[in-house]
Structure formats: C-alpha cells, structure tokens
Design a protein around this motif. Structure first.
Motif: not given
Length: 372
Positions: A3-4, A6-7, A126-128, A200, A202-203, A227, A256
């Motif tokens: 994780r970051s 930024r997420e 987030p985009n997933h 893009g 993230q998951l 991911i 997340r």
C-alpha cells in the motif's frame, strides 16, 4: 498487499480543465442509487430538490436545465451509487458516478466548484479490476471512475472437464482437458494484464471457480500478481448472485483505503514533528504553500464555513487581503475555504485527501509539502 499513502488521495489532474472555466458554478452531489422498485420516483424527487436549491441560489436557468438533462438522459446504475455534477453557463463540465451516495445531498451555486464530495468518494474506490473466472474463460470488469467496463473472454469449451475412468484413453482425455484449461487461463491472464494497464488498477480481485482462479493467480504477470487477491462468493453460472462477491470486494477496498489513510496520517505527523518538516497545518501555512505551488497533498478535515480570499488565478489564496495584494491582486474576493483550497490544489497539481480523526488538522486543513 502493498500500500501507499497515495492510494488514499485523489489525483486531481483529470479536474484541471475546470480551472480554465468561468464561474459561477453549479455543484451538485446526490444519491443516484437504483436499488429499489421506486428508485425512479425517488430520483425525480431529488431532482426537484436540486432544481429548487439552484433556483434559490439564483443559478441561471440554462445551467439548471443542463444539470437535470444530464441526469435524466443517463442510464441508471446497478445498486447503490452517488453522482457528482459541476456545470456553468448551461454546460456540464464534470459528471462522475461515485462508488456510494454522499452522506447528504449538496447543492451549491458559487464562484468556485465544490469538489470535496467527489474527492471523498473517489478515494474510497481506487481503480480496480474484478475477475470472475472458470476453466473456460472469465468476465473481467474494470472500475476506473466512470461506468464499469466488462469484457467476456471465452476459450475452448471442449475438453475442459475431467472424466472418470482409467486406462490410456482416460489419461489422454485428462491431459487434454488440463491443457485446454491452461490455454484458456493463459488467454484470460493476458486480458487481465491489459485491463490493469488500461485502467491503472491498484487492486485485482479474483473470484469464481476455486481451481481456475488459483491457477489464474499463479500465471498472472508478477506486477499484477502482487496486487491480486482471491475471494469466494460467485461463479459464472447463470443465475449466480454477486451479492457476496460485491461485499468482499467492498471490504477489500475499505481495508486498503483505511490502511493507506494510516500511512498518510503517519507521514503528516512525521512531517510536522520538526521545524524543517515537510508538513504544515492551519489556513495561514496551507494557503501560503498552495500559492507557492509547494503542496504535494492537501489534507482536509472539518473546515466548517471558514472563509479565505482568492484572486483571479485559482492558485492565489490567502487568509487576508494583504497577502494577495502583495502578489498584485487588486481586488481579492472572499471565498469558502472548502471550495478555494481544493480548487487551488487542482490548479497546482496537488493531490487531495479527506481525513478523519486520525489527525488533528488545525482550522480543518493541512498539507504535505513537496520541499522544505
């Protein structure tokens, strides 16, 4: 799952075009759910409230009609959803579906767009990519801010099922079935990798037939495998309910998001723990950093109805008029801080994060800086 911090933030670059538009702006954020039998009736009631709210704030009729038309001419979502629309001078400038309805309906007509509800709910999802797989193929759905995009990948359906029995013929059929399934899943893996790159994501959530999703997990490219998470809850069979799958996906996203907020809060605390740190709190320090384009991430807590002053450039914000006059702004205008500071973040390419009780933000705002 790596994780970051930024997420838990919102990339504001897709909103940059708003900074070139002329106000005043109509900003509406409302419940766009379509999960009950009377959903259409409820939506019409909300639209009447939105129309009345904009009219009461002296919005022009062309802009009101543009907002209403955008909603009425769009397809309803499946289940719970929210909607954010920003319009000005009879034109819709921003129209986004949200992962969940905002806690309360917001209708504003003001000099700047109000973007915080959009940021709050965008960051929670987030985009997933969700993959529902079996030995024949998969349904791959991308969630990347707009309407979900589903691609169905079908491989060979014969032979893919193991058979009972023994002898050379049996073993040949078993091997043939395994090879067909492997080829099918290799094709699926390729499409999943492309979906991740395109969205893009993230998951990646892998669901469906246990053996198939496990095998798929193993052959995904390394960057995608890192991911990816397997969950129970649905199959590709006709009539299979996705309710349990949707619940697990929501839990993964929530986990997340909360973990990323923890990291962001820790980064902020570390940055404010020393005099030359890379974090500040309070309107004076945050507006100064925004004007200097020195904010990496704007943190927003509970700013209430605090006001600041702004200039013709969205990045020009200050607590008092004197600060802006020093920058050559002859007639600073008073603006709501919860509109002006996020808009300045958009103008300067900063990210935005709506924080909870994890951090105490003086006067409702903080910032993680780009440099000291």
């Amino acid at each position: 799952m790596t994780r970051s911090g930024r997420e838990s933030t919102v990339d504001t670059s897709p909103l940059r075009d708003l900074t070139a538009a002329d106000g005043p702006f109509a900003s509406v954020h409302f419940d766009f759910s379509h999960d009950t039998e009377d959903a259409e009736k409820l939506l019409e009631l909300r639209l009447k409230e939105i129309e009345a709210g904009l009219s009461d704030q002296q919005a022009d009729q062309a802009t009101i009609e543009a907002v209403l038309r955008a909603v009425r001419e769009s397809e309803p979502p499946a289940g719970k959803a929210g909607r954010s629309i920003v319009a000005a001078h009879g034109e819709v400038l921003l129209d986004r579906c949200l992962v969940a309805p905002p806690p309360a309906q917001v209708v504003r007509f003001s000099a700047l767009p109000y973007l915080l509800p959009l940021a709050t709910h965008a960051e929670e999802a987030p985009n997933h990519v969700v993959v529902l797989a079996d030995r024949i193929g998969a349904d791959i759905t991308e969630y990347a801010g707009g309407e979900p995009r589903t691609e169905t990948v079908e491989g060979a359906d014969h032979p893919v099922h193991k058979v009972r029995g023994g002898g050379p013929s049996h073993h040949h059929m078993q091997n043939s079935a395994e090879e067909t399934a492997r080829r099918n899943l290799a094709t699926v893996a390729d499409h999943v990798a492309k979906a991740v790159e395109r969205s893009g994501a993230q998951l990646v959530v892998l669901a469906g037939e246990k053996q198939a999703r496990t095998a798929l997990h193993e052959i995904l490219p390394e960057a995608v495998r890192r991911i990816a998470h397997e969950v129970e809850g649905a199959t590709r069979a006709d009539g299979s309910s996705r309710e349990e799958l949707d619940r697990q996906v929501h839990e993964l996203l929530a986990e997340r998001h909360l973990a990323a907020l923890d990291e962001l809060a820790e980064q902020f605390r570390a940055g404010t723990g020393r005099e030359d740190g890379l974090a500040v709190s309070g309107l004076e320090a945050v507006t100064t950093a925004l004007t200097e384009a020195n904010v990496e991430t704007l943190l927003v807590g509970s700013p209430s109805d605090t006001a600041v002053f702004g200039g013709p450039d969205p990045a020009q914000v200050a607590v008092g008029k004197a600060g802006l006059r020093a920058l050559g702004v002859s007639e600073p205008e008073e603006r709501r801080a919860d509109e002006a500071l996020p808009f300045a973040a958009v103008a300067t390419g900063a990210r935005v994060a709506v924080m909870d009780e994890r951090v105490d933000l003086w006067e409702g705002f903080g910032a993680i800086l780009r440099h000291g």
